[in-house]
Motif scaffolding. Sequence first.
Motif, mmCIF file in Angstrom:
data_model
loop_
_atom_site.group_PDB
_atom_site.id
_atom_site.type_symbol
_atom_site.label_atom_id
_atom_site.label_comp_id
_atom_site.label_asym_id
_atom_site.label_seq_id
_atom_site.Cartn_x
_atom_site.Cartn_y
_atom_site.Cartn_z
ATOM 1 N N ILE A 88 0.843 -1.211 0.000
ATOM 2 C CA ILE A 88 0.000 0.000 0.000
ATOM 3 C C ILE A 88 0.875 1.257 0.000
ATOM 4 N N ALA A 89 1.968 1.231 0.761
ATOM 5 C CA ALA A 89 2.855 2.395 0.805
ATOM 6 C C ALA A 89 3.489 2.637 -0.561
ATOM 7 N N GLU A 90 3.923 1.574 -1.216
ATOM 8 C CA GLU A 90 4.519 1.730 -2.543
ATOM 9 C C GLU A 90 3.485 2.193 -3.560
ATOM 10 N N TYR A 91 2.272 1.681 -3.468
ATOM 11 C CA TYR A 91 1.223 2.064 -4.402
ATOM 12 C C TYR A 91 0.881 3.549 -4.286
ATOM 13 N N ASN A 92 0.911 4.068 -3.062
ATOM 14 C CA ASN A 92 0.582 5.472 -2.814
ATOM 15 C C ASN A 92 1.822 6.379 -2.791
ATOM 16 N N ASN A 93 2.976 5.839 -3.184
ATOM 17 C CA ASN A 93 4.239 6.588 -3.223
ATOM 18 C C ASN A 93 4.582 7.207 -1.873
ATOM 19 N N LEU A 94 4.514 6.393 -0.833
ATOM 20 C CA LEU A 94 4.836 6.841 0.523
ATOM 21 C C LEU A 94 6.085 6.118 1.009
ATOM 22 N N ASP A 95 6.768 6.711 1.963
ATOM 23 C CA ASP A 95 7.944 6.084 2.561
ATOM 24 C C ASP A 95 7.476 4.965 3.497
ATOM 25 N N PHE A 96 7.905 3.738 3.205
ATOM 26 C CA PHE A 96 7.431 2.595 3.975
ATOM 27 C C PHE A 96 7.843 2.685 5.439
ATOM 28 N N LYS A 97 9.050 3.158 5.717
ATOM 29 C CA LYS A 97 9.509 3.239 7.110
ATOM 30 C C LYS A 97 8.634 4.187 7.931
ATOM 31 N N LYS A 98 8.259 5.300 7.335
ATOM 32 C CA LYS A 98 7.393 6.243 8.049
ATOM 33 C C LYS A 98 5.994 5.663 8.219
ATOM 34 N N VAL A 99 5.499 4.994 7.185
ATOM 35 C CA VAL A 99 4.161 4.391 7.271
ATOM 36 C C VAL A 99 4.145 3.313 8.338
ATOM 37 N N ARG A 100 5.184 2.474 8.372
ATOM 38 C CA ARG A 100 5.255 1.411 9.375
ATOM 39 C C ARG A 100 5.349 1.995 10.776
ATOM 40 N N LYS A 101 6.149 3.051 10.934
ATOM 41 C CA LYS A 101 6.283 3.684 12.248
ATOM 42 C C LYS A 101 4.947 4.252 12.711
ATOM 43 N N GLU A 102 4.243 4.927 11.802
ATOM 44 C CA GLU A 102 2.947 5.498 12.167
ATOM 45 C C GLU A 102 1.906 4.409 12.405
ATOM 46 N N PHE A 103 1.964 3.331 11.633
ATOM 47 C CA PHE A 103 1.048 2.213 11.840
ATOM 48 C C PHE A 103 1.287 1.600 13.213
ATOM 49 N N ASN A 104 2.558 1.434 13.591
ATOM 50 C CA ASN A 104 2.878 0.889 14.912
ATOM 51 C C ASN A 104 2.370 1.796 16.031
ATOM 52 N N ILE A 105 2.513 3.098 15.848
ATOM 53 C CA ILE A 105 1.991 4.048 16.837
ATOM 54 C C ILE A 105 0.474 3.921 16.939
ATOM 55 N N TYR A 106 -0.161 3.838 15.784
ATOM 56 C CA TYR A 106 -1.624 3.754 15.766
ATOM 57 C C TYR A 106 -2.131 2.485 16.443
ATOM 58 N N VAL A 107 -1.569 1.322 16.098
ATOM 59 C CA VAL A 107 -2.081 0.074 16.683
ATOM 60 C C VAL A 107 -1.753 -0.016 18.166
ATOM 61 N N LYS A 108 -0.639 0.574 18.578
ATOM 62 C CA LYS A 108 -0.313 0.552 20.001
ATOM 63 C C LYS A 108 -1.279 1.419 20.797
ATOM 64 N N GLU A 109 -1.606 2.607 20.258
ATOM 65 C CA GLU A 109 -2.506 3.507 20.969
ATOM 66 C C GLU A 109 -3.967 3.080 20.855
ATOM 67 N N ALA A 110 -4.398 2.673 19.662
ATOM 68 C CA ALA A 110 -5.805 2.366 19.433
ATOM 69 C C ALA A 110 -6.176 0.954 19.859
ATOM 70 N N LEU A 111 -5.301 -0.020 19.585
ATOM 71 C CA LEU A 111 -5.645 -1.408 19.839
ATOM 72 C C LEU A 111 -4.852 -2.036 20.965
ATOM 73 N N GLY A 112 -3.815 -1.347 21.432
ATOM 74 C CA GLY A 112 -2.970 -1.908 22.481
ATOM 75 C C GLY A 112 -2.156 -3.090 21.990
ATOM 76 N N GLY A 113 -1.808 -3.079 20.715
ATOM 77 C CA GLY A 113 -1.136 -4.214 20.104
ATOM 78 C C GLY A 113 0.360 -4.070 20.025
ATOM 79 N N TYR A 114 0.965 -5.076 19.420
ATOM 80 C CA TYR A 114 2.409 -5.131 19.237
ATOM 81 C C TYR A 114 2.778 -4.475 17.911
ATOM 82 N N PRO A 115 3.980 -3.911 17.838
ATOM 83 C CA PRO A 115 4.417 -3.359 16.549
ATOM 84 C C PRO A 115 4.751 -4.486 15.578
ATOM 85 N N ILE A 116 4.754 -4.138 14.295
ATOM 86 C CA ILE A 116 5.108 -5.135 13.276
ATOM 87 C C ILE A 116 6.527 -4.901 12.812
#
Length: 131
Positions: free
Chosen positions: A103-131
């Motif tokens: 999805i990050a490549e399709y939308n021309n986004l930096d994967f490292k930043k997307v993964r970091k933000e996804f990890n922040i989101y799932v930790k805050e919203a779902l209380g989950g583990y980072p990927i």
Amino acid sequence: MKSEENKLSELQRIPETKLNVVLEEYLKFMSSTKYIRYVLLLFGALVLLYNVFIAGKSYSYSDYNTIKTSVILICCIFIIVLLVFSGVYFTKQLKVKGKLKEIAEYNNLDFKKVRKEFNIYVKEALGGYPI
């Protein structure tokens, strides 16, 4: 300090439907962690029971060999089950990471930043583990 909107700026650029697909995969990934915990807790309980009821007592040689063989067999079974569940866990984790990268490549986004933000989101919203 960054505001909430700026903190997840890369994730906001991903369409919500595609992000929901990744979140569904992430929830499947998170559900596999409980099985690993169950195996480890059961193994700990069996070690405790072994130490309380079997260890420290004297047995005949044939009984000792039977106990030793049984303990080795049980440990091997637990190791195999733990390896299988760990394989499932890491496979699901790689699947989530792969979808997020796609999805990050399709939308021309930096994967490292997307993964970091996804990890922040799932930790805050779902209380989950980072990927």
